[in-house]
Design a protein around this motif. Structure first.
Motif, PDB file in Angstrom:
ATOM      1  N   VAL A 111       0.745  -0.760  -0.023  1.00 31.24           N
ATOM      2  CA  VAL A 111       0.275  -0.152   0.121  1.00 31.24           C
ATOM      3  C   VAL A 111       0.561   1.081  -0.343  1.00 31.24           C
ATOM      4  O   VAL A 111       0.794   2.130  -0.960  1.00 31.24           O
ATOM      5  CB  VAL A 111      -1.255  -0.265   1.024  1.00 31.24           C
ATOM      6  N   GLU A 112       2.164   1.119   0.715  1.00 31.36           N
ATOM      7  CA  GLU A 112       2.913   2.247   0.246  1.00 31.36           C
ATOM      8  C   GLU A 112       3.845   2.930  -0.746  1.00 31.36           C
ATOM      9  O   GLU A 112       3.634   3.308  -0.963  1.00 31.36           O
ATOM     10  CB  GLU A 112       4.288   2.264   1.805  1.00 31.36           C
ATOM     11  N   ASN A 113       3.862   1.132  -1.104  1.00 32.42           N
ATOM     12  CA  ASN A 113       4.484   2.110  -2.336  1.00 32.42           C
ATOM     13  C   ASN A 113       3.401   2.166  -3.765  1.00 32.42           C
ATOM     14  O   ASN A 113       4.436   3.039  -4.122  1.00 32.42           O
ATOM     15  CB  ASN A 113       5.127  -0.176  -3.304  1.00 32.42           C
ATOM     16  N   LEU A 114       1.911   1.203  -3.542  1.00 33.73           N
ATOM     17  CA  LEU A 114       1.218   2.038  -4.348  1.00 33.73           C
ATOM     18  C   LEU A 114       1.584   3.971  -4.298  1.00 33.73           C
ATOM     19  O   LEU A 114       0.863   4.752  -5.390  1.00 33.73           O
ATOM     20  CB  LEU A 114      -0.330   1.797  -4.173  1.00 33.73           C
ATOM     21  N   LYS A 115       0.869   4.098  -3.431  1.00 36.57           N
ATOM     22  CA  LYS A 115       1.244   5.652  -2.467  1.00 36.57           C
ATOM     23  C   LYS A 115       1.983   5.757  -3.323  1.00 36.57           C
ATOM     24  O   LYS A 115       2.306   7.487  -3.991  1.00 36.57           O
ATOM     25  CB  LYS A 115       0.875   6.092  -1.209  1.00 36.57           C
ATOM     26  N   ASN A 116       3.256   5.641  -2.864  1.00 34.70           N
ATOM     27  CA  ASN A 116       4.729   6.480  -3.234  1.00 34.70           C
ATOM     28  C   ASN A 116       4.305   6.060  -4.796  1.00 34.70           C
ATOM     29  O   ASN A 116       4.759   7.804  -5.481  1.00 34.70           O
ATOM     30  CB  ASN A 116       5.547   6.236  -3.129  1.00 34.70           C
ATOM     31  N   THR A 117       3.855   5.816  -5.494  1.00 36.59           N
ATOM     32  CA  THR A 117       3.858   5.817  -7.305  1.00 36.59           C
ATOM     33  C   THR A 117       3.045   6.759  -7.699  1.00 36.59           C
ATOM     34  O   THR A 117       3.342   7.695  -8.506  1.00 36.59           O
ATOM     35  CB  THR A 117       3.204   4.215  -7.678  1.00 36.59           C
ATOM     36  N   ASP A 161       1.392   9.027  -6.083  1.00 34.62           N
ATOM     37  CA  ASP A 161       0.869  10.418  -5.472  1.00 34.62           C
ATOM     38  C   ASP A 161       1.150  11.143  -6.606  1.00 34.62           C
ATOM     39  O   ASP A 161       1.059  12.953  -6.042  1.00 34.62           O
ATOM     40  CB  ASP A 161       1.145  10.999  -3.569  1.00 34.62           C
ATOM     41  N   ASP A 197      -5.787  13.282  -8.118  1.00 31.41           N
ATOM     42  CA  ASP A 197      -7.088  12.103  -7.410  1.00 31.41           C
ATOM     43  C   ASP A 197      -7.883  12.541  -8.586  1.00 31.41           C
ATOM     44  O   ASP A 197      -8.206  12.159  -9.272  1.00 31.41           O
ATOM     45  CB  ASP A 197      -7.884  12.820  -6.421  1.00 31.41           C
ATOM     46  N   LYS A 231      -5.856  11.170 -11.534  1.00 30.60           N
ATOM     47  CA  LYS A 231      -6.364   9.892 -11.304  1.00 30.60           C
ATOM     48  C   LYS A 231      -7.210   9.018 -11.601  1.00 30.60           C
ATOM     49  O   LYS A 231      -7.207   7.851 -12.500  1.00 30.60           O
ATOM     50  CB  LYS A 231      -6.068   8.751 -10.343  1.00 30.60           C
TER      51      LYS A 231
END
Length: 150
Positions: free
Chosen positions: A116-122, A124, A128, A131
């Motif tokens: 989830v953190e990797n998704l956020k960093n990628t 962000d 919104d 996206k």
């Protein structure tokens, strides 16, 4: 060497950009998964079972957009590692359902925080709104011209 017109060049550039983007995004999203010895497809299966419950192999193939031959190997490897189990359906005894085990749950719980953190960093780097727009554009591209006419 063929000379491409402007439209053909845009299409070629889009393909290269999309391929490079996919490769770059995957390299930032999946390292923890690979570090734990899972393939992207194995992770997709575990994630599906984790979030949605039991499925038969045909449903897993459809929901993960995999091929039957690939999925047989994936399921067998996950079974061998004890991450999933097979059981007969209570409703239809002919059907075999696949579900995640406690060992699979533990592994996924361990991986998901980092994922989830990797998704956020990628993702962000996009707003919104961007996206939402990109999601709709990729859906449209994925459906293609044939589906557009229906």
């Amino acid at each position: 060497m063929k000379n491409y017109n402007e439209k053909e060049m845009r299409n070629l550039k889009l393909l290269v950009t999309l391929s490079r983007c996919n490769s770059s995004v995957n390299s930032r999203i999946y390292p923890k998964i690979k570090e734990e010895g899972l393939t992207e497809t194995q992770f997709s299966v575990l994630n599906l079972l984790y979030h949605k419950g039991k499925f038969n192999i045909k449903e897993i193939i459809e929901k993960t957009f995999s091929s039957g031959g690939t999925m047989t190997v994936v399921v067998n490897n996950l079974l061998k590692e004890g991450y999933i189990k097979k059981e007969r359906s209570e409703i239809d005894k002919r059907q075999v359902l696949i579900s995640i085990t406690s060992k699979g749950l533990n592994l996924l719980n361990y991986i998901l925080g980092t994922h989830v953190e990797n998704l956020k960093n990628t993702f962000d780097v996009l707003t919104d709104t961007e996206k939402l727009i990109l999601t709709e554009l990729l859906k449209k591209l994925g459906k293609g011209k044939e589906d557009e006419e229906d």
